[in-house]
Scaffold this active site. Structure first.
Site, PDB file in Angstrom:
ATOM      1  N   ASP A  41       0.822  -1.096   0.071  1.00  0.00           N
ATOM      2  CA  ASP A  41       0.043  -0.051  -0.031  1.00  0.00           C
ATOM      3  C   ASP A  41       0.831   1.099  -0.053  1.00  0.00           C
ATOM      4  OD1 ASP A  41      -2.654  -1.468   0.510  1.00  0.00           O
ATOM      5  OD2 ASP A  41      -1.412  -2.229   2.283  1.00  0.00           O
ATOM      6  N   GLU A  76       2.632  -6.265  -5.092  1.00  0.00           N
ATOM      7  CA  GLU A  76       2.308  -5.411  -6.296  1.00  0.00           C
ATOM      8  C   GLU A  76       3.379  -4.639  -6.897  1.00  0.00           C
ATOM      9  OE1 GLU A  76      -1.549  -3.855  -6.620  1.00  0.00           O
ATOM     10  OE2 GLU A  76      -0.894  -2.218  -7.462  1.00  0.00           O
TER      11      GLU A  76
HETATM   12  O1  TRH Z   1       4.664  -6.047   0.677  1.00  0.00           O
HETATM   13  P1  TRH Z   1       3.886  -6.549  -0.509  1.00  0.00           P
HETATM   14  O2  TRH Z   1       3.301  -7.997  -0.110  1.00  0.00           O
HETATM   15  O3  TRH Z   1       2.708  -5.637  -0.386  1.00  0.00           O
HETATM   16  C1  TRH Z   1       1.062  -6.220  -0.482  1.00  0.00           C
HETATM   17  C2  TRH Z   1       0.824  -6.362  -1.805  1.00  0.00           C
HETATM   18  O4  TRH Z   1       0.954  -5.041  -2.579  1.00  0.00           O
HETATM   19  C3  TRH Z   1      -0.677  -6.765  -2.208  1.00  0.00           C
HETATM   20  O5  TRH Z   1      -1.335  -6.547  -3.337  1.00  0.00           O
HETATM   21  C4  TRH Z   1      -1.472  -6.086  -1.120  1.00  0.00           C
HETATM   22  O6  TRH Z   1      -2.653  -6.478  -1.113  1.00  0.00           O
HETATM   23  C5  TRH Z   1      -0.850  -5.962   0.422  1.00  0.00           C
HETATM   24  O7  TRH Z   1       0.400  -5.638   0.271  1.00  0.00           O
HETATM   25  C6  TRH Z   1      -1.545  -5.122   1.263  1.00  0.00           C
HETATM   26  O8  TRH Z   1       4.729  -6.283  -1.669  1.00  0.00           O
HETATM   27  P2  TRH Z   1       4.855  -5.262  -2.552  1.00  0.00           P
HETATM   28  O9  TRH Z   1       3.853  -4.534  -3.288  1.00  0.00           O
HETATM   29  O10 TRH Z   1       6.006  -5.740  -3.633  1.00  0.00           O
HETATM   30  O11 TRH Z   1       5.484  -4.148  -1.772  1.00  0.00           O
HETATM   31  C7  TRH Z   1       6.677  -4.093  -1.287  1.00  0.00           C
HETATM   32  C8  TRH Z   1       7.161  -2.570  -1.379  1.00  0.00           C
HETATM   33  O12 TRH Z   1       8.485  -2.815  -0.392  1.00  0.00           O
HETATM   34  C9  TRH Z   1       7.468  -2.375  -2.616  1.00  0.00           C
HETATM   35  O13 TRH Z   1       7.391  -0.823  -2.882  1.00  0.00           O
HETATM   36  C10 TRH Z   1       9.190  -2.426  -2.748  1.00  0.00           C
HETATM   37  C11 TRH Z   1       9.527  -2.131  -1.366  1.00  0.00           C
HETATM   38  N1  TRH Z   1      10.763  -2.851  -0.946  1.00  0.00           N
HETATM   39  C12 TRH Z   1      11.758  -1.791  -0.652  1.00  0.00           C
HETATM   40  O14 TRH Z   1      11.847  -0.701  -0.897  1.00  0.00           O
HETATM   41  N2  TRH Z   1      13.039  -2.535  -0.132  1.00  0.00           N
HETATM   42  C13 TRH Z   1      13.082  -3.567   0.036  1.00  0.00           C
HETATM   43  O15 TRH Z   1      14.346  -3.947   0.590  1.00  0.00           O
HETATM   44  C14 TRH Z   1      12.411  -4.526  -0.118  1.00  0.00           C
HETATM   45  C15 TRH Z   1      12.367  -6.108   0.144  1.00  0.00           C
HETATM   46  C16 TRH Z   1      10.830  -4.021  -0.719  1.00  0.00           C
END
Ligand code: TRH
Length: 356
Positions: A23, A256
């Site tokens: 989010d 996402e």
């Molecule tokens: O954390 P998520 O599993 O988020 C999920 C999905 O969006 C899902 O659809 C939603 O319903 C739920 O949240 C509430 O995975 P996502 O979307 O990849 O988000 C992770 C964020 O963290 C992304 O912006 C990348 C960031 N990130 C970093 O900035 N540094 C890091 O070291 C890592 C591992 C991730």
């Protein structure tokens, strides 16, 4: 003199952190992208804690507002985005209704490759009652086709990628692959078949880079074969996480935002889809596979699909990895095809210009 098609606007972007980091991850990307194009953004978020590592330097033009029950309803700007149907506070919506002209109100939805997205994108939701009576909320759906809202991709991304020096970046992070070792990154949910993963990766020398949380914790309970070294990473900023994805030959991503960023990396990726209790994630995965693999050679398409299904627990055994060379070529073609479409922010700006 004709007016600029995209004059700088004031945006209110509302984000409720339900769980995980998707989010805030998506909202931060959008906020920073809008600010990068000259707009000013107030990002209202109920739990800003992840921004400390995700965006430690902030961004010029983005003001973060810790959204609590006591946050006063400020005067709305020109555009109000509620991310994922998070419902801005009633007092704020009432001010929107009392503003002339009323701000453009957009509900930014979750990303999916399913066909309902094209049907639902840009649909109005007239408000017949409540504090927003008389306003129209518009649905905006990210997606993979030109009939959807597209994918977030900031304008300078391609140029930054082209200038990127992976060796220097890796060294700076303390990541030191041995000669001949491939780099694989891992970001996943609980329940991913990690024992099978390390076994499959063990077919070639691999440095497996584990992100904090489920990946690192899960791997600590698994005995890796001799060919696989595991290195745990700290939380990286979004900018550095992108660079990690650009540095690897295979990225296991989730949710996402990391899923989208892996596609911009243009290298093979495996998607751990956000699991839902009613099992609807299976259909969502199939819809993506169908779109993503439609133009891939049939044998490769079958191998990638089988791998992603197994990774998501939708098939028993994790099969051997698909042919990496063919997979890399496909990932790069897919990236190029997506890149030929306008990005999400450009489509959102055009939509807002049309509705104002
Ligand atoms: O954390 P998520 O599993 O988020 C999920 C999905 O969006 C899902 O659809 C939603 O319903 C739920 O949240 C509430 O995975 P996502 O979307 O990849 O988000 C992770 C964020 O963290 C992304 O912006 C990348 C960031 N990130 C970093 O900035 N540094 C890091 O070291 C890592 C591992 C991730």
């Amino acid at each position: 003199m004709s007016a600029s098609p995209n004059p700088p606007l004031r945006w209110d972007l509302f984000c409720r952190v339900v769980d995980n980091f998707g989010d805030i991850g998506v909202c931060w990307r959008l906020a920073a992208d809008l600010a990068g194009r000259g707009h000013s953004v107030r990002l209202w978020v109920d739990d800003p804690s992840a921004l400390a590592w995700l965006a430690p330097g902030g961004a010029k033009g983005v003001e973060v507002i810790h959204w609590t029950a006591d946050t006063p309803a400020l005067a709305p700007g020109d555009v109000v985005i509620e991310a994922f149907g998070c419902d801005p506070p009633d007092a704020f919506v009432a001010k929107m209704a009392a503003t002339t002209p009323a701000p453009v109100w957009v509900n930014l939805e979750y990303l999916s490759a399913e066909s309902y997205v094209e049907r639902s994108h840009r649909l109005p939701s007239p408000q017949h009652g409540g504090p927003g009576k008389g306003l129209t909320k518009w649905f905006f759906y990210p997606g993979f086709t030109t009939a959807t809202g597209g994918l977030l991709r900031e304008p300078g991304l391609e140029a930054v990628q082209a200038r990127f020096d992976p060796a220097a970046w890796l060294a700076h992070q303390g990541i030191e692959p041995r000669p001949g070792e491939r780099l694989v990154s891992l970001f996943c949910y609980a329940g991913a078949p990690l024992a099978s993963l390390v076994e499959r990766l063990g077919e070639a020398p691999t440095l497996l880079l584990a992100t904090p949380g489920h990946a690192t914790e899960g791997l600590s309970r698994v005995a890796a074969p001799a060919a696989v070294r595991v290195q745990s990473l700290p939380w990286l900023s979004q900018a550095d996480y992108d660079r990690l994805l650009w540095s690897c030959t295979l990225n296991l991503v989730r949710g996402e935002d990391s899923f989208v960023r892996a596609q911009w990396a243009g290298v093979p990726f495996v998607w751990h889809i956000y699991p839902q209790h009613d099992g609807v994630h299976a259909a969502k995965l199939e819809a993506f596979l169908q779109r993503h693999l439609g133009a891939a050679p049939p044998e490769l398409a079958e191998d990638i699909a089988a791998w992603m299904r197994a990774w998501n627990g939708l098939r028993d055994e994790l099969p051997p990895l698909p042919d990496m060379q063919a997979w890399a070529a496909h990932a790069s073609h897919w990236r190029d095809a997506l890149r030929a479409q306008p990005d999400l922010t450009a489509r959102l700006l055009a939509f807002v210009a049309e509705k104002r």
